[in-house]
Structures are given as structure tokens and as C-alpha cells.
Design a protein around this motif. Sequence first.
Motif, short mmCIF file in Angstrom:
data_model
loop_
_atom_site.label_atom_id
_atom_site.label_comp_id
_atom_site.label_asym_id
_atom_site.label_seq_id
_atom_site.Cartn_x
_atom_site.Cartn_y
_atom_site.Cartn_z
N LEU A 161 -2.34 4.84 -2.46
CA LEU A 161 -1.86 4.43 -1.29
C LEU A 161 -1.38 5.46 -1.03
CD1 LEU A 161 0.03 2.43 -4.65
CD2 LEU A 161 -1.42 1.53 -3.21
N SER B 259 1.04 -4.38 -5.87
CA SER B 259 0.04 -3.51 -6.55
C SER B 259 -0.91 -3.20 -7.45
CB SER B 259 0.54 -2.57 -5.46
OG SER B 259 0.62 -1.19 -5.53
N GLU C 9 1.25 -1.23 0.00
CA GLU C 9 0.27 -0.26 0.09
C GLU C 9 0.13 1.39 0.26
OE1 GLU C 9 -0.81 -2.58 2.09
OE2 GLU C 9 -2.50 -3.02 0.77
N ASP D 288 -1.95 9.84 0.86
CA ASP D 288 -2.55 9.15 0.06
C ASP D 288 -2.16 9.85 -1.33
OD1 ASP D 288 -2.85 8.07 2.05
OD2 ASP D 288 -4.82 8.59 2.22
N HIS E 269 -8.64 3.56 -5.02
CA HIS E 269 -7.33 2.67 -4.87
C HIS E 269 -6.31 3.31 -3.88
CE1 HIS E 269 -4.38 -0.64 -4.10
NE2 HIS E 269 -5.62 -1.35 -4.43
N HIS F 211 -7.44 -5.76 0.27
CA HIS F 211 -6.33 -6.01 0.81
C HIS F 211 -5.34 -7.10 1.55
CE1 HIS F 211 -6.61 -1.74 -0.25
NE2 HIS F 211 -7.74 -1.59 0.40
#
Lengths: 408, 231
Positions: free
Chosen positions: A180, A203, A141, A160, A178, A214
Motif C-alpha cells: 500500500l 483493503s 491502496e 510502500d 500487497h 485491485h
Amino acid sequence: MIRLAIKSLMNRRASVLLTVIAIAVSVTLLLAVERVREQVQSHFANTVSGTDLIIGARTGQTQLLLSSVFHIGSMTNNMSWESFEDIRERPEVSWAIPMSLGDSVQGLPVVATTNAYFEHFKYGNKQALEFSQGSAFASDEEVVLGADAAEKLSKTMGDDIIIAHGSGGISFSEHDQHPLTVTGVLQRTGTPVDQAVFVTLHSLEMIHSGEHEHSGHDHHNEAPADSISAALLGLKAKPLALRLQRQINTYEKEPLTALLPGMTLQELWKTLRVFEQALTAISAMVVLIGLLGMLTIMLASLRERRREMAVLRAVGAGPGTIFGLLLSEALLLTVVGAFSGLLLLYGLQWSLAGVIQSQTGLILSTTWPGASEWWRMALVIIVGFMLSLIPAWRAYRQSLADGLTVKI
Amino acid sequence: MHAVSIEKLLFSWSGQQPTLDIPAWQIKQGETVLLRGPSGSGKSTLLSLLAGINTPQSGSLNLFETAFPSLSGRQRDRYRADNIGYIFQQFNLLPYLSALDNALLACQFSKKRRQRIAEQGSSAEATANEMLQRLGLNSAQIEQPAHTLSVGQQQRVAAARALLGAPKLLIADEPTSALDAEHRDTFIQLLLELSSQNNTTVIFVTHDAALSSYFDKHVELNELNQAGAQP
């Protein structure tokens, strides 16, 4: 006589200034072509300093090199993870960096890779990548940003990021679902690494497959991806590279391409040389036009300067002196023009460095002019000098014929 | 000693009829001569021979016992720089130089002229300044670019340039034709006064016979030159 030449030029400063500007701009162009060529080449060479081989699915070597290292263009085919593992396990391979490419975040290239990238990738004079903040991936992540990427996205540690599928500024399918987290920012390298957004292979795989769950899923012992775009290899001994390249190019399980970065770059330059030469030829023509402009102005001024010549003859100047006067005027013009061109080049480089870097990732270093640049300037001055023999000769003949009586 | 000594001089422009045919002509050193000739009488040709720009095809032309035709072009240029002052009808000056720099121009081309001034215990610049002031230019005008000066002032700067460094011979080619009568007279007086100080021989060309009272001699070029005369 030089003093007289300067004063005479100052008297005609409008046309003289235009001539100097024309010569300066043309010299700038001539030098810029050479400088950009040299710097692009050294920049490209600097980008891949530690890598011995680059492998990928069967494609053109140039395409593979450009897309894998410079993030220019994209790969249409992938190579399977099995093949990658097979090659990685060979005894002559010291390290291998798998990469999946083709995605982007706000136009910045996404490089899906493993921590091997931060460990083994070398640029410039075999320098390793270093983190200015944070560290490499600890989980899937996480995301690591190049120095420019962090700046452009204005993200820092803990922020993020959303990765989109596809490359280019506008992408059609954004995977907003999504996010990360940024866990590392790299120090500036002056290479395309600065522009890149790094994620793990797994990922990216999840983004593409649309998986939402996840970690926790039992992915651990599986391959992080089914296939990859390319891989960078480091070998234990450089001489092995040619043999391994041949073996990979004739790999039986799937069609692959392997390339030696240095050699492929050389080939790329070779194919671009015609283009370069055309550019150089054009800029040389522009210089010639600049110098012909000087010639025109000097020839045109001769008629109105006949009185001046007669006065000089009257106070004892020989036709040789008149000849020398015209030559030194032209020499002054070309020398001043050539050096103003050099200054203009530095000025442009200095003022445009930021734009060029952000548009192309290319860092133009403002180095002292190299031998080839001095040569080009010398050539301009020599050609200018030779052309000025024409008006000087005309003035010589004219002052012989006119003597002290000018019939206008 | 003769300043100018001509014998059996023949000159023609590239194979045409002779322009000049002078059997004999002498000017003594220190003499001032008014040379009168209508246009087309070979006046400019004679001056170009005297100044060493051209050489006669035959005959002798001596300046202060130097045989001009035997000198090379370069030697004649040097001789002119050192020994001959020349004043044009007009446009005597380099427009982009100051009056002072224009006056100094001849000295710039001649080491001998600078030496002669140095022997007087002065510098070229100081002498030029002094001379320009005597010719009636104020110190501001002396520093001005030549093209800002009036025609009369320009002619005076030209006179200063020609006479600076004490040349042996002054050739003045209708220097007063652009001046009005009053300026003309003062110009000629000043010119002759400055010339006599250095014992400079003067050849003054004009079409105006009324000026002859100022000069030692009056010569008609038509009488001198046999070219084109009736056979």
C-alpha cells in the motif's frame, strides 16, 4: 541551633548522605506510584474524549474498550456489517466509525477504518485529528500513518508498506504481495493513534481474502467489509447514550456489547484500585523503612555523641535544647530527603520520558506537583518528625542523666 | 561577697548513702582555689552541683548570693550559660566546629556574655580571636576544625571558650591531666592570668598537689566532705 545541627550532620556526612538517599528514593517511589496512576488515568481519559458509545460483538466491556481505543489485546468476535449499518442509521446517531483490528506492521497496530475516523475521532480536549502531511484515503491502496508509526517505520509520503495478518512483533503470514502507498501522516496526539497504521476496511478485506485484483472489480456498491471488530459512535445528544446502550446490549439479530467509554474506564480503575492500593501500601512501607533507617542511625549515633551533648550542656544548653537539636537534625534529613526525592522523580521522568513513550505510548507530562503529591511529602516529613521524637527523647534523658560527666 | 557558699549540704544519688555531706564551705569572689580529691571522693558530684546540673537534697548552695536549689532546671542552665565557665579533663570541643566557633560556643548560648563583651567595645569574634592568639594558636589553627588540633591546643581553646564573655566562676575539672609538665605549667599560668583580668573566681580540680603554689587556696575534698567519714 539549625547551624549547629547542619554542622553536626556534615560531620557525619557519610551516614547522613546514605540516609538522605534512602529517604529520597523511597519518596520518589511513593510519588511515582501516584503520578503514574494519575497520568495513566488522564491519558486514557484523553484518548476517547469525543466518543459517546463503543460497540462490538458480545464481549467484556473492558476488553472492547482496550482493544478498540488503546489497541491493547484483541477481539475474538466480530460484529456484522449489517448490524453496524442498522445502528448507524438510527436517528440518535450523529456519526459512526467502523474499525477492524487485529493486524500489525512490525508490531504497530493496523486499524482498518473509513475516512469517518479522521473526520470524527476526537482526543484530549475534544481536539480533532490533523494531518501533518497528505490527507485521508482516496482509494483502497492507500495508508495513513500515526506520527510514531511514520517515525518507526521510517516511511513518508509515497512510500510502500506491506501489511501482515495477525498482531504482535513477529507475524506468521506476511502478505508481501500487497503493498500500500502512504498518502497521509497524522500530527502527534500523545495517544495510541500515534502508533497506528490506518488502512481502509476494504483493503484489509482484500488482504485477508488473498484477492490480488485491485479496483476495477465491482465492489463499489457493496459493503466495504463483511464484519468489523468495533465501532465508535457519536450521538446527537449525550443523554441518549444510556438508552441506546441498553438497546444495543439487547440487540436481537446478534449479541452485541455497547459501552460508555467514561463509565467503563471508571469501572476499570475501580477494579485496578486494589492493585493501586497495594502499590501505594508497598511504597509507603519502603518510605517507612527509609525513615526507620534514619531512626537507627540517629539512635546509634547518640552513644558516640554523648561527649558532644555534655559539652553543649556545659556551655549552658538545657536538655530541651538537646531535644530540639536532635529534632531539627531529623527534620532537616527528612525535608532534604523528601525534596531530593521529588527532584529525583523529575529527573527520572525527564530522562525516561522517551523510553516510556515508545514502550507504552504514554506521555508523562512533567507538571508541577499536585496537591496529593504535596500531601504525601508532608506525610513523610510528619512521620519522620514523629519518629525522631524517639532519639530526641533518648538524648534528652541521656543528657539529664549524664550531665557533665560522661562515663563511657 | 562569696562566690560559693555551702551550708549543711547533703547529696545522694537516688536514695543511696550520701555522696556529699559538706557542713560548710566558702570561696570568696576572685579567689583561686585548688580542689584536690582522689577519685571516688565525690568530686564529680560536687562539680555537677556547682554547675547546676544537679541540686542537693538538703542544705544551701549559693553562688554569688543566688540560691541554686531554688532555681528551676531551666534557670540553672541559663545561670550556667551566663556565669560559669567549665573546662573538662579532655574532649572539650565539638570536633566538627572550628577552634574559633568552639570558643564562641558559650557566647552563642548566652546573651549576657555577648553584652559583657560589647560593653568592652569589642565583638565576640574579635575577642575570641585575640584570646586564642594569646593562648598560642596561630591564625591558621584558629580556623581549623577542632579535631585536627593537638590535645594541648584543644585545652587552650576550651579555656578560651570558658572565659570568653567574663563569667564570674570558672570550674576546671583536671584540665591539665592530659598535658605534659611543661604545657601544664604554661596552661595554668595563662588560665589564671586571663581569669584575674575579669576577677573570675577559679575552682581548679586536680589530683596533683604540686600545683598548689599557683593558687590562693588549697582544699582537700576529703576534709570538706564528711560523707563516708568514720561515725
